[in-house]
Design a protein around this motif. Structure first.
Motif, mmCIF file in Angstrom:
data_model
loop_
_atom_site.group_PDB
_atom_site.id
_atom_site.type_symbol
_atom_site.label_atom_id
_atom_site.label_comp_id
_atom_site.label_asym_id
_atom_site.label_seq_id
_atom_site.Cartn_x
_atom_site.Cartn_y
_atom_site.Cartn_z
ATOM 1 N N LEU A 25 7.136 -12.618 9.415
ATOM 2 C CA LEU A 25 6.791 -11.068 9.117
ATOM 3 C C LEU A 25 7.555 -10.527 8.160
ATOM 4 O O LEU A 25 8.823 -10.390 8.230
ATOM 5 N N VAL A 26 6.943 -10.001 7.050
ATOM 6 C CA VAL A 26 7.550 -9.431 5.964
ATOM 7 C C VAL A 26 7.316 -7.712 6.118
ATOM 8 O O VAL A 26 6.250 -7.247 6.045
ATOM 9 N N VAL A 27 8.510 -7.040 6.363
ATOM 10 C CA VAL A 27 8.458 -5.810 6.209
ATOM 11 C C VAL A 27 9.190 -4.919 4.997
ATOM 12 O O VAL A 27 10.468 -5.255 4.838
ATOM 13 N N ILE A 31 7.364 -3.224 -3.542
ATOM 14 C CA ILE A 31 7.493 -4.651 -4.064
ATOM 15 C C ILE A 31 6.955 -5.660 -3.415
ATOM 16 O O ILE A 31 6.275 -6.810 -4.060
ATOM 17 N N SER A 32 7.001 -5.802 -2.099
ATOM 18 C CA SER A 32 6.285 -6.715 -1.430
ATOM 19 C C SER A 32 5.054 -6.363 -1.102
ATOM 20 O O SER A 32 4.289 -7.262 -0.853
ATOM 21 N N ALA A 33 4.378 -5.164 -1.290
ATOM 22 C CA ALA A 33 3.173 -5.067 -1.274
ATOM 23 C C ALA A 33 2.096 -5.220 -2.432
ATOM 24 O O ALA A 33 1.075 -5.114 -2.539
ATOM 25 N N ALA A 34 2.983 -5.736 -3.399
ATOM 26 C CA ALA A 34 2.290 -6.035 -4.653
ATOM 27 C C ALA A 34 1.692 -4.922 -5.376
ATOM 28 O O ALA A 34 0.417 -5.137 -6.068
ATOM 29 N N LEU A 35 2.339 -3.787 -5.434
ATOM 30 C CA LEU A 35 1.815 -2.629 -6.036
ATOM 31 C C LEU A 35 1.342 -2.696 -7.488
ATOM 32 O O LEU A 35 2.152 -3.337 -8.288
ATOM 33 N N GLY A 36 0.132 -2.533 -7.841
ATOM 34 C CA GLY A 36 -0.308 -2.704 -9.369
ATOM 35 C C GLY A 36 -0.960 -3.952 -9.577
ATOM 36 O O GLY A 36 -1.213 -4.013 -10.663
ATOM 37 N N LEU A 37 -0.753 -4.991 -8.715
ATOM 38 C CA LEU A 37 -1.318 -6.262 -8.961
ATOM 39 C C LEU A 37 -2.604 -6.635 -7.748
ATOM 40 O O LEU A 37 -2.663 -5.935 -6.941
ATOM 41 N N GLU A 38 -3.005 -7.548 -8.021
ATOM 42 C CA GLU A 38 -3.795 -8.258 -7.129
ATOM 43 C C GLU A 38 -2.950 -8.935 -5.790
ATOM 44 O O GLU A 38 -1.671 -9.402 -6.400
ATOM 45 N N THR A 39 -3.267 -8.585 -4.495
ATOM 46 C CA THR A 39 -2.465 -9.018 -3.475
ATOM 47 C C THR A 39 -2.151 -10.468 -3.767
ATOM 48 O O THR A 39 -0.852 -10.781 -3.283
ATOM 49 N N SER A 40 -3.050 -11.397 -3.955
ATOM 50 C CA SER A 40 -2.993 -12.784 -4.231
ATOM 51 C C SER A 40 -1.971 -13.321 -5.180
ATOM 52 O O SER A 40 -1.364 -14.321 -5.033
ATOM 53 N N GLN A 41 -1.680 -12.056 -6.189
ATOM 54 C CA GLN A 41 -0.650 -12.315 -7.038
ATOM 55 C C GLN A 41 0.877 -12.215 -6.520
ATOM 56 O O GLN A 41 1.942 -12.690 -7.225
ATOM 57 N N GLY A 42 1.018 -11.331 -5.530
ATOM 58 C CA GLY A 42 2.070 -11.154 -5.045
ATOM 59 C C GLY A 42 3.067 -12.268 -4.498
ATOM 60 O O GLY A 42 2.714 -13.259 -4.076
#
Length: 201
Positions: A25-27, A31-42
């Motif tokens: 579980l990542v809380v 930065i971990s939500a990949a703001l500004g990027l595709e989620t798959s890139q995070g």
């Protein structure tokens, strides 16, 4: 009857495999939500791929929210622990506390509560440390960074001292806002975490 029993046995086997594999579980915040990027890139998505590639059967749940603070994470955590029953909790919070100038003692209190809740739920904890830009003043930035060191020592939890090592302030590694890591930096973020994370799996 035989078909029903077979189906039940298969379902139990799948459930047992999922339970054995465990959940990571990542809380975290943006930065971990990949703001500004595709989620798959995070980096969190890259973490799931790396674990799959290396034969780990763990499932990664990304419960990160852009803009979240340590207080927000602490308030959300009990429900997340109850829902996902993680084997490992990765805490990546504090950056927004620092950018808002909140007291380091408050940050330490919130993070300590999250560590304690996770451990009481039977989960291991990995803490990702953050640092602030120097324009916040040496006294405050030192006290902020020390929170993670003190907490890791007091609670005996593994720590990545600076999650953004080699990324923060590095040309080509940040988005235009200068705050959030670019797509090119996500692999580096994972590399910063992986050596400390892997032994916990």
């Amino acid at each position: 009857m035989r078909a029903w029993l077979l189906g039940s046995c298969l379902a139990l086997m799948v459930m047992a495999q999922e339970a054995a594999a465990g959940t990571v579980l990542v809380v975290g915040d943006s930065i971990s939500a990949a703001l500004g990027l595709e989620t798959s890139q995070g980096w969190v998505s890259l973490l799931q791929k790396r674990m799959d590639d290396e034969g780990f059967e763990h499932r990664v749940v990304n419960a990160s929210i852009s803009g979240d603070t340590s207080a927000g994470g602490a308030s959300r955590l009990p429900a997340l622990l109850g829902e996902h029953k993680p084997e490992l909790v990765i805490i990546e919070l504090g950056g927004n506390d620092g950018l808002r100038g909140q007291p380091p003692a408050q940050l330490q209190h919130n993070l300590a509560g999250m560590v304690e809740q996770s451990q009481k739920a039977g989960a291991k904890v990995l803490l990702l440390g953050m640092r602030l830009p120097p324009n916040y003043g040496k006294r405050y930035t030192d006290a902020f960074a020390q929170v993670y060191q003190d907490l890791a020592s007091a609670r005996q939890v593994p720590l990545v001292p600076f999650f953004l090592e080699g990324v923060g302030g590095v040309e080509g590694m940040m988005q235009a806002d200068g705050i959030h890591p670019a797509a090119s930096a996500q692999g580096k973020l994972l590399d910063n975490v992986w050596p400390t994370l892997k032994p916990l799996l």
